[in-house]
Design an enzyme around this catalytic site. Structure first.
Site: not given
Ligand code: CP3
Length: 345
Positions: A25, A29, A38, A74, A151
């Site tokens: 990540r 944000r 965003r 994602d 999921y």
């Molecule tokens: O790591 C990085 O910077 C690369 C991008 C990336 C995202 N998601 C961006 C993201 C990667 C590799 C993921 C993988 C992902 N997504 C996983 C596995 C890794 C982990 O975190 O355990 C999972 C379980 C997801 C599913 C997911 N996506 C969730 C549960 C959420 C909500 C939680 C949150 O942080 O808001 C997301 C959203 C998400 N994925 C965001 C980002 C940058 C936030 C989106 C926003 O800008 O509102």
């Protein structure tokens, strides 16, 4: 060494000039420049628009000088391409609409043809290889079947995984069919990312650590193994990430992967003992230390560096993602501290 050389060497347990670092990540944000993007674009819209995904991917590379860029996307993008509607809601995370329960629902899930249905990811990767040139390495990723299934079956993020556990217990054939289909889709998507220019792949099994060893071994590991075997043939380093991985490490150590990414609950020295000598290790810095006082933070970074020296190779990273409240200056300091330290011989 360039960042890419350093990262790829550490993944393979070869000598490096300094310990390579990137962060899960690292785009997101906590970065003001991400919040600007965003405000104008939805999250899924950003994932599916190559120019926006490229910009978000490059933001942390440009600001922080990390050694690897992870594609901005994602794990649920693949699930959507399989025919399950996915929404991201501010605050509550992903919401999935269909919750397949029986065989006919599972047979209705498509195995996407990546160039046709996930071409935006491949276009972003191709553009990124050009932009990154010889600087940072480019990491692609896929979610592994168990975490994707969680999921799909729960309809989103779960606290207790009650629906998933009930599905596994009550409908083992349907669960196996779902895992099989997800494995096929994930393997094809990962292979397409490597063909499009990803230099390494991270496989995310965020929730696999909720399972006991025996259940993980019989119901999950075979699918992960199939994916890892088919991807490993292509020669790029494969990284496996699992949350709460301690109990599973002896099983994960049977996978044909190069790097094990370790959560914050087991030190890298202990992880190296549990996994054996052939793996490079990544991860483990508790993301909460990014929010702690400077003294506590620097002590924790030094400890991860010291313990990481026990592994065949060390890629510095967190145990999970960068928290959204993190100060960007703290992350910049982290990269500086890691790049200043001397790697072990
Ligand atoms: O790591 C990085 O910077 C690369 C991008 C990336 C995202 N998601 C961006 C993201 C990667 C590799 C993921 C993988 C992902 N997504 C996983 C596995 C890794 C982990 O975190 O355990 C999972 C379980 C997801 C599913 C997911 N996506 C969730 C549960 C959420 C909500 C939680 C949150 O942080 O808001 C997301 C959203 C998400 N994925 C965001 C980002 C940058 C936030 C989106 C926003 O800008 O509102």
């Amino acid at each position: 060494m360039t960042g890419a050389e350093r990262f790829l060497a550490a993944c393979r347990g070869r000598p490096v000039d300094v310990v390579p670092v990137w962060l899960m990540r690292q785009a997101g944000r906590y970065l003001p420049e991400y919040r600007v993007l965003r405000r104008r674009h939805g999250f899924l819209e950003m994932c599916k628009t190559p120019e926006l995904a490229v910009r978000a991917t490059l933001q942390p590379v440009e600001r922080l000088g990390v050694d690897a860029a992870i594609l901005f996307s994602d794990i649920l993008v693949l699930v959507e391409a399989m025919g399950v509607a996915v929404r991201f809601e501010a605050g509550s995370g992903p919401v999935l609409e269909a919750r397949p329960k029986d065989m006919s629902d599972i047979r209705a899930l498509k195995v996407p043809d990546p160039p046709r249905e996930l071409g935006f990811t491949l276009a972003a990767l191709r553009a990124l290889r050009g932009e990154l040139a010889a600087g940072a390495a480019l990491i692609g990723f896929v979610g592994l079947p168990f975490t994707l299934a969680s999921y799909i079956v729960e309809g989103g993020k779960s606290e207790d995984f009650a629906a998933l556990r009930a599905f596994m217990a009550d409908s083992p054939e349907a669960f196996a069919a779902l895992m099989d289909r997800l494995a096929e889709a994930a393997a094809a998507y990962g292979a397409a990312q490597l063909e499009a220019g990803a230099q390494a792949l991270q496989l995310f099994d965020t929730w696999a650590g909720i399972l006991e060893q025996a259940q993980y071994e019989s119901s999950v590991l075979p699918y992960t193994r199939r994916i890892a075997e088919s991807l490993a043939r292509r020669g790029a380093p494969i990284i496996h990430f699992c949350g709460d991985c301690r109990r599973l490490l002896p099983l994960l150590a049977t996978l044909p992967v190069d790097v094990l990414s370790i959560d914050s609950r087991v030190g890298l020295d202990e992880a190296a003992r549990l996994a054996g000598p052939k793996f490079a290790l990544q991860g483990n810095l508790d993301p909460r230390t990014l929010l702690a006082g400077p003294g506590e933070f620097e002590t924790a970074v030094a400890q991860v560096l010291r313990r990481g020296a026990a592994a065949a190779g060390h890629v510095f990273n967190l145990g999970h993602g960068v928290p959204p409240q993190t100060e960007p200056e703290r992350v910049a300091r982290l990269v500086e501290l890691v790049h200043r330290s001397r790697p072990h011989a």
